[in-house]
Structure formats: C-alpha cells, structure tokens
Design a protein around this motif. Structure first.
Motif, PDB file in Angstrom:
ATOM      1  N   GLY A   1       0.802  -1.214   0.000  1.00  0.00           N
ATOM      2  CA  GLY A   1       0.000   0.000   0.000  1.00  0.00           C
ATOM      3  C   GLY A   1       0.831   1.258   0.000  1.00  0.00           C
ATOM      4  N   MET A   2       1.703   1.406   1.021  1.00  0.00           N
ATOM      5  CA  MET A   2       2.441   2.648   1.190  1.00  0.00           C
ATOM      6  C   MET A   2       3.731   2.694   0.384  1.00  0.00           C
ATOM      7  SD  MET A   2       0.644   4.660   2.827  1.00  0.00           S
ATOM      8  CE  MET A   2       1.916   5.909   2.781  1.00  0.00           C
TER       9      MET A   2
ATOM     10  N   LEU B   1      -3.104   1.924  13.968  1.00  0.00           N
ATOM     11  CA  LEU B   1      -1.715   1.563  13.705  1.00  0.00           C
ATOM     12  C   LEU B   1      -1.371   1.707  12.228  1.00  0.00           C
ATOM     13  CD1 LEU B   1      -1.029  -1.587  15.933  1.00  0.00           C
ATOM     14  CD2 LEU B   1       0.145   0.608  16.019  1.00  0.00           C
ATOM     15  N   GLU B   2      -2.301   1.318  11.352  1.00  0.00           N
ATOM     16  CA  GLU B   2      -2.029   1.399   9.916  1.00  0.00           C
ATOM     17  C   GLU B   2      -1.923   2.854   9.448  1.00  0.00           C
ATOM     18  OE1 GLU B   2      -1.186  -1.081   7.943  1.00  0.00           O
ATOM     19  OE2 GLU B   2      -1.275  -2.247   9.783  1.00  0.00           O
ATOM     20  N   VAL B   3      -2.800   3.719   9.961  1.00  0.00           N
ATOM     21  CA  VAL B   3      -2.711   5.143   9.602  1.00  0.00           C
ATOM     22  C   VAL B   3      -1.430   5.746  10.173  1.00  0.00           C
ATOM     23  CG1 VAL B   3      -3.836   7.394   9.788  1.00  0.00           C
ATOM     24  CG2 VAL B   3      -5.214   5.333   9.497  1.00  0.00           C
ATOM     25  N   LEU B   4      -1.082   5.329  11.389  1.00  0.00           N
ATOM     26  CA  LEU B   4       0.155   5.787  12.002  1.00  0.00           C
ATOM     27  C   LEU B   4       1.365   5.379  11.166  1.00  0.00           C
ATOM     28  CD1 LEU B   4       1.643   7.018  14.461  1.00  0.00           C
ATOM     29  CD2 LEU B   4       1.556   4.752  15.516  1.00  0.00           C
ATOM     30  N   ASP B   5       1.381   4.121  10.717  1.00  0.00           N
ATOM     31  CA  ASP B   5       2.476   3.638   9.887  1.00  0.00           C
ATOM     32  C   ASP B   5       2.540   4.404   8.568  1.00  0.00           C
ATOM     33  OD1 ASP B   5       4.520   1.359   9.247  1.00  0.00           O
ATOM     34  OD2 ASP B   5       3.170   1.399   7.528  1.00  0.00           O
ATOM     35  N   ALA B   6       1.371   4.702   8.007  1.00  0.00           N
ATOM     36  CA  ALA B   6       1.341   5.453   6.754  1.00  0.00           C
ATOM     37  C   ALA B   6       1.954   6.835   6.934  1.00  0.00           C
ATOM     38  CB  ALA B   6      -0.093   5.575   6.251  1.00  0.00           C
ATOM     39  N   SER B   7       1.647   7.497   8.042  1.00  0.00           N
ATOM     40  CA  SER B   7       2.195   8.830   8.286  1.00  0.00           C
ATOM     41  C   SER B   7       3.707   8.776   8.457  1.00  0.00           C
ATOM     42  CB  SER B   7       1.550   9.440   9.535  1.00  0.00           C
ATOM     43  OG  SER B   7       0.156   9.598   9.345  1.00  0.00           O
ATOM     44  N   PHE B   8       4.189   7.748   9.149  1.00  0.00           N
ATOM     45  CA  PHE B   8       5.636   7.600   9.314  1.00  0.00           C
ATOM     46  C   PHE B   8       6.332   7.319   7.990  1.00  0.00           C
ATOM     47  CE2 PHE B   8       5.084   7.057  13.914  1.00  0.00           C
ATOM     48  CZ  PHE B   8       6.224   7.694  14.372  1.00  0.00           C
ATOM     49  N   SER B   9       5.651   6.630   7.088  1.00  0.00           N
ATOM     50  CA  SER B   9       6.305   6.204   5.845  1.00  0.00           C
ATOM     51  C   SER B   9       6.433   7.338   4.832  1.00  0.00           C
ATOM     52  CB  SER B   9       5.512   5.051   5.209  1.00  0.00           C
ATOM     53  OG  SER B   9       4.240   5.482   4.779  1.00  0.00           O
ATOM     54  N   PHE B  10       5.739   8.461   5.046  1.00  0.00           N
ATOM     55  CA  PHE B  10       5.819   9.569   4.091  1.00  0.00           C
ATOM     56  C   PHE B  10       7.257  10.015   3.874  1.00  0.00           C
ATOM     57  CE2 PHE B  10       1.266  10.979   5.268  1.00  0.00           C
ATOM     58  CZ  PHE B  10       0.750  10.100   4.340  1.00  0.00           C
ATOM     59  N   ASP B  11       7.993  10.238   4.989  1.00  0.00           N
ATOM     60  CA  ASP B  11       9.357  10.737   4.840  1.00  0.00           C
ATOM     61  C   ASP B  11      10.261   9.690   4.209  1.00  0.00           C
ATOM     62  OD1 ASP B  11       9.142   9.180   7.181  1.00  0.00           O
ATOM     63  OD2 ASP B  11      11.022   9.981   7.924  1.00  0.00           O
TER      64      ASP B  11
END
Length: 385
Positions: A76-77, A261-271
């Motif tokens: 996904g990300m 957790l999935e939304v949190l992981d998505a936000s972390f993966s942006f950078d």
C-alpha cells in the motif's frame, strides 16, 4: 526468540536482495540494501510507538498486524502510494502512472516531488497530534520533568492540543508554504494546499484516534464485567470439581486500534518514500528496499511487545514521542527547505538513544536503592546468641 520474531524479515530480505541482483545486477542489489537501511533508521521510532499500542491487543490481532498489516504497509504505502500520487497529480490512471514510472522516471520523480507539500502537511499534522496528545497528558512517569509537568497541566484545558496543532498549521501555511520547494529548484505558493491537507491530517487523527480510544475504553469496561463473570464461573467450576476456563476478548476495539496503527504507519512512511527519491527513482527498487525495511519495523515492534521492553525501559516511549514531534516539525519545514535524510533519521535515533540511556541509569539507581534498603533492613534485625 530472535528467529521466531525476525524469521519473516530475514526471509523477505534474502528474497528481495536476490531478486534485485537477478534482475538488475549489483547496482540494484546495492540500492535496495541502502533503501532498507534508510527505512529502518527513519522508522525506528515508529516501531517503539507501535509497540505501545500493540501490547494492548491479544495474540490474534498481533498476528493480523504482522500479516495483513504488513501487506498494507509494503504494497500500500511503499508501492501503491507513490503511484497514487502521480495518478492524482497528473490526472492519469494507475496503469498509466506505472508506465510513466518505468518509461520516464525523471518526470515521475518530478510529480512526486511537486506533491510533497500536501503529503508533508497531512503526515506532519497527524504525527504532531500524536506528540501533542502525549506531551499534554497527565502521567506518573516523567522523563523531562521540568518541561513535562507544566505541559501536562496545560493539557487539562479542553481541546488544547487541537488548538496548538491548528496554530502550527496556520503558521506553516502563512510562512513556510508561501515559498514551497518544487522540482528543479523553483518555488510556488502552496498555502491553500498545505492548509487543506493539514486539516485533512488533523481530522483523520481525530476520527481514527477517537474511535480507537472509544472502543478501547469500552473494551476495558467489558473486560471488567467479563472478569467478574469469569470469576463467578470459576468459583462454580471449582465447587463442582471442574477446571475453570479462560475467555479472551478482542472485537471492535482491537480492530480500530489496528486501523489506528495502519494510519500511524502510513504517516511515518511519508518521509521514507519521499527520502527514497534522493537515492533512486526506480519504482521497483524503492518498493523492494522500503518493503524490506518495513518488515523489520514490524518485527522490531513485535519484539518490543513480547520482551516487555517498554516496561523495562521506562523512558523509551517518551523518547519515541519526542522523535515523533521532531519528525512532524521537520516534515512541515521540508515543505520549503530540503532536509537530508541523515538529519530526519538521525534526530529520531538520537532521541530514542538518549531515552534508553536515561532508562538504564534510572534502573541502576533503583537497583542500588533496593540494595541499600535490604542491607539496612538486615542490619536492623537483632542477632541471636
């Protein structure tokens, strides 16, 4: 324990690096390996925060996090998300976006770079809310007491963290976003884009975090009732000479924690996704490298939960949340100024390292105090003749 927790990560690493070498030679192998290390270094604080949430789930939902959750994280990300950015910004279909990434990677990179202000604003505001809700919350353990105690008192004001986040967004939109960096070294006014994306990130946190918190509280109430019923049933079973059974709970609370957790992981993966373009614009190299790194982040999360590391090292969660606050700030700043990947990753690792060192010192001090108490108690006991 290590093999059980990291077995899938080791296997995916071997297969990913082998595929990179088979299809693209040593260059592909080296780039995929570098991207893997980049993702792990940028997302270690993600693993610590994930562990704090995941330890509230039962074993079933922890397995879901490692299976279905990793599919979302990797495909996904790390693969779909960069393609979706190009698809939306260029107004083309997903298949055409993939074709563009393969045929004209430079234009593909340009589109992703130009979409960075909206990505950074969304992810930055989501992560900022996580940090603010942590720092404005009353807690028994303080790492930086002189700073955290007065902030916790301010947190008693209703919606104070939301007000601070909105003020930060307005400041970013009116200053930083007026000269947002674009591909090729040009700048443009992205104030409205940043403002809308930031509000979307804030609303996403409020909805997902609010639902997970609501069902978590409801789960605790249900658990208390079920524990009372289970105790009554156990007493009846013992009276009848039978072995009592244990009933576990999960349900909607665990589902919304999983979603959080999935939304949190998505936000972390942006950078991580954006930073990967500083190394390569090859879509499959990015997917392989970042996917391998995401597997290790998941495994580290499970390891922290199963080993009880957050309980043993009391300030580790504090350090991770300070790293989140730093990352949120750097995401918002990066709308205008490019920050090297070693800065965004190094700050988080340094803060977590400091919190770990502080935890070790505190544990040693507690152990020394217990030894002194034991020795004083022994000396107070009169000896017999």
């Amino acid at each position: 324990m290590i093999l059980k927790t990291f077995g899938w990560s080791f296997g995916v690493t071997a297969m990913g690096l082998a595929a990179a070498f088979y299809f693209w030679g040593w260059e592909g192998f080296a780039v995929v390996a570098i991207l893997s290390v980049l993702e792990i270094s940028l997302s270690f604080d993600n693993a610590v925060v994930n562990a704090g949430v995941l330890k509230k789930m039962n074993a079933f939902w922890q397995r879901i996090f490692l299976t279905i959750g990793i599919l979302i994280a990797v495909f996904g990300m790390r693969l779909v998300f960069p393609v979706a950015i190009v698809s939306v910004t260029a107004g083309v279909g997903p298949i055409d976006a993939v074709q563009l990434a393969l045929d004209d990677p430079d234009q593909y990179e340009q589109m992703v770079t130009d979409a960075h202000p909206s990505i950074a604003a969304f992810g930055g505001m989501f992560l900022l809310m996580i940090f603010l809700n942590f720092i404005f919350q009353e807690r028994d353990v303080h790492w930086l007491g002189p700073l955290e105690r007065p902030l916790a008192r301010l947190g008693r004001i209703d919606a104070f963290s939301v007000g601070v986040a909105l003020a930060a967004l307005l400041l970013t939109a009116s200053t930083v976003a007026t000269h947002a960096y674009q591909h090729g070294g040009t700048y443009s006014d992205e104030s409205s884009t940043v403002l809308l994306s930031g509000i979307a990130g804030l609303l996403t946190y409020l909805v997902v975090g609010g639902l997970s918190g609501f069902f978590e509280n409801k789960l605790e109430e249900d658990e208390e009732r079920e524990e009372a019923k289970a105790e009554e049933a156990a007493e009846e079973a013992r009276a009848a000479g039978q072995q009592p059974t244990v009933v576990g709970l999960a349900g909607r609370a665990a589902f919304f924690l999983f979603l959080y957790l999935e939304v949190l992981d998505a936000s972390f993966s942006f950078d991580g996704v954006i930073g990967a373009f500083a190394i390569t614009n090859h879509i499959f190299w990015m997917a392989l490298g970042l996917g391998i790194g995401a597997m290790y982040v998941r495994s580290i999360t499970i390891y922290l939960v199963r080993e009880g590391t957050l309980d043993d090292y009391r300030y580790l969660e504090h350090g991770a949340h300070y790293a989140i606050g730093a990352l949120a700030t750097m995401l918002l700043v990066s709308i205008r100024w490019h920050l090297p990947e070693w800065v965004t990753g190094g700050v988080g690792v340094a803060l977590i390292g400091l919190s770990f060192w502080s935890s070790v010192r505190a544990n040693r001090a507690d152990a020394a105090a217990r030894r002194e108490d034991d020795s004083s108690d022994e000396s107070a006991i009169p000896s017999g003749v």
